[in-house]
Design a protein around this motif. Structure first.
Motif, PDB file in Angstrom:
ATOM      1  N   PRO A   1      41.344  48.717  36.893  1.00  0.00           N
ATOM      2  CA  PRO A   1      41.853  47.565  36.129  1.00  0.00           C
ATOM      3  C   PRO A   1      40.929  46.345  36.227  1.00  0.00           C
ATOM      4  O   PRO A   1      40.758  45.618  35.254  1.00  0.00           O
ATOM      5  CB  PRO A   1      43.214  47.271  36.769  1.00  0.00           C
ATOM      6  CG  PRO A   1      43.611  48.558  37.390  1.00  0.00           C
ATOM      7  CD  PRO A   1      42.328  49.208  37.843  1.00  0.00           C
ATOM      8  N   VAL A   2      40.324  46.141  37.386  1.00  0.00           N
ATOM      9  CA  VAL A   2      39.368  45.038  37.546  1.00  0.00           C
ATOM     10  C   VAL A   2      38.172  45.265  36.632  1.00  0.00           C
ATOM     11  O   VAL A   2      37.707  44.349  35.947  1.00  0.00           O
ATOM     12  CB  VAL A   2      38.919  44.914  39.029  1.00  0.00           C
ATOM     13  CG1 VAL A   2      37.782  43.935  39.181  1.00  0.00           C
ATOM     14  CG2 VAL A   2      40.106  44.536  39.898  1.00  0.00           C
ATOM     15  N   LEU A   3      37.675  46.494  36.613  1.00  0.00           N
ATOM     16  CA  LEU A   3      36.557  46.852  35.739  1.00  0.00           C
ATOM     17  C   LEU A   3      36.935  46.649  34.275  1.00  0.00           C
ATOM     18  O   LEU A   3      36.139  46.134  33.481  1.00  0.00           O
ATOM     19  CB  LEU A   3      36.147  48.306  35.988  1.00  0.00           C
ATOM     20  CG  LEU A   3      34.953  48.830  35.208  1.00  0.00           C
ATOM     21  CD1 LEU A   3      33.683  48.091  35.632  1.00  0.00           C
ATOM     22  CD2 LEU A   3      34.794  50.317  35.438  1.00  0.00           C
ATOM     23  N   ALA A   4      38.147  47.021  33.909  1.00  0.00           N
ATOM     24  CA  ALA A   4      38.611  46.853  32.528  1.00  0.00           C
ATOM     25  C   ALA A   4      38.592  45.385  32.128  1.00  0.00           C
ATOM     26  O   ALA A   4      38.156  45.032  31.029  1.00  0.00           O
ATOM     27  CB  ALA A   4      40.007  47.436  32.370  1.00  0.00           C
ATOM     28  N   ASN A   5      39.056  44.523  33.012  1.00  0.00           N
ATOM     29  CA  ASN A   5      39.052  43.087  32.712  1.00  0.00           C
ATOM     30  C   ASN A   5      37.632  42.539  32.642  1.00  0.00           C
ATOM     31  O   ASN A   5      37.311  41.744  31.763  1.00  0.00           O
ATOM     32  CB  ASN A   5      39.860  42.319  33.757  1.00  0.00           C
ATOM     33  CG  ASN A   5      41.340  42.526  33.591  1.00  0.00           C
ATOM     34  OD1 ASN A   5      41.818  42.835  32.508  1.00  0.00           O
ATOM     35  ND2 ASN A   5      42.075  42.372  34.677  1.00  0.00           N
ATOM     36  N   ALA A   6      36.790  42.949  33.561  1.00  0.00           N
ATOM     37  CA  ALA A   6      35.427  42.432  33.614  1.00  0.00           C
ATOM     38  C   ALA A   6      34.603  42.850  32.397  1.00  0.00           C
ATOM     39  O   ALA A   6      33.766  42.079  31.918  1.00  0.00           O
ATOM     40  CB  ALA A   6      34.738  42.889  34.891  1.00  0.00           C
ATOM     41  N   LEU A   7      34.834  44.043  31.890  1.00  0.00           N
ATOM     42  CA  LEU A   7      34.029  44.557  30.784  1.00  0.00           C
ATOM     43  C   LEU A   7      34.775  44.536  29.446  1.00  0.00           C
ATOM     44  O   LEU A   7      34.387  45.239  28.516  1.00  0.00           O
ATOM     45  CB  LEU A   7      33.568  45.983  31.098  1.00  0.00           C
ATOM     46  CG  LEU A   7      32.607  46.127  32.263  1.00  0.00           C
ATOM     47  CD1 LEU A   7      32.297  47.590  32.535  1.00  0.00           C
ATOM     48  CD2 LEU A   7      31.317  45.345  32.020  1.00  0.00           C
TER      49      LEU A   7
END
Length: 184
Positions: free
Chosen positions: A19-25
């Motif tokens: 989820p962190v990766l989804a938000n960052a990218l």
């Protein structure tokens, strides 16, 4: 118990990282898609390493045809089913119980990653993919004489996938609620 700890930490990192990766990218869909496929690929390689690759070939075929044999061998229920309620279940063979736990943990990432990477898959399709993967692994182990063919492993792997799917649903549901409350 080092393997259990390592796999548990890997599952936790994946569950928190995606989820962190989804938000960052969010603004870079190609990078995000590439990252999702890369993470799934790393998991598949780790699974193959653990289950098929680099295993010694044995001179004979090994199989356990009874369902739930590993549970009966690793646990004792002195009060029958009431042992579950009374808390009197005893571990008889800790190493075998560890194998059960490892087989469950091994497929938790698959249950989490498949819906994340392939958003259109339905839950039953994800479970079917996990079961199919587990069956193929067990058959290859039997035919290649590189492990035990066990129905319990298939059951444990599938349970792990379901747990991963439930984690995914919980994390993604929270993410959607957070997004909606942040956009108001």
């Amino acid at each position: 118990m080092d393997q259990v700890t390592t796999i548990s930490l890997l599952v936790l990192v994946i569950a928190l990282f995606l989820p962190v990766l989804a938000n960052a990218l969010q603004r870079h869909p190609r990078w995000f898609a590439a990252a999702k496929y890369a993470i799934l690929g790393v998991y598949i390689l780790a699974n193959l390493h653990e289950t098929l690759l680099f295993r010694a070939v044995r001179p004979d075929y090994r199989a356990e045809w009874q369902l739930l044999w590993s549970y009966r061998e690793s646990l004792s229920f002195p009060d029958g089913l009431m042992s579950l309620i009374n808390g009197t279940v005893k571990v008889v063979r800790p190493a075998l119980l560890e194998e059960i736990v490892l087989n469950i943990l091994l497929y938790i990432p698959l249950g989490y990653l498949l819906p994340f990477v392939f958003e259109r898959l339905k839950p039953w399709q994800i479970v079917a993919i996990a079961l199919g993967s587990s069956v193929m692994t067990e058959v290859i182990q039997l035919i290649g004489k590189i492990g035990w063919f066990e129905f319990d492993d298939m059951l444990n792997n599938t349970m792990g996938c379901v747990i991963g799917l439930l984690i995914y649903e919980t994390v993604m549901r929270k993410r959607m609620v957070d997004r909606k409350s942040g956009s108001n």
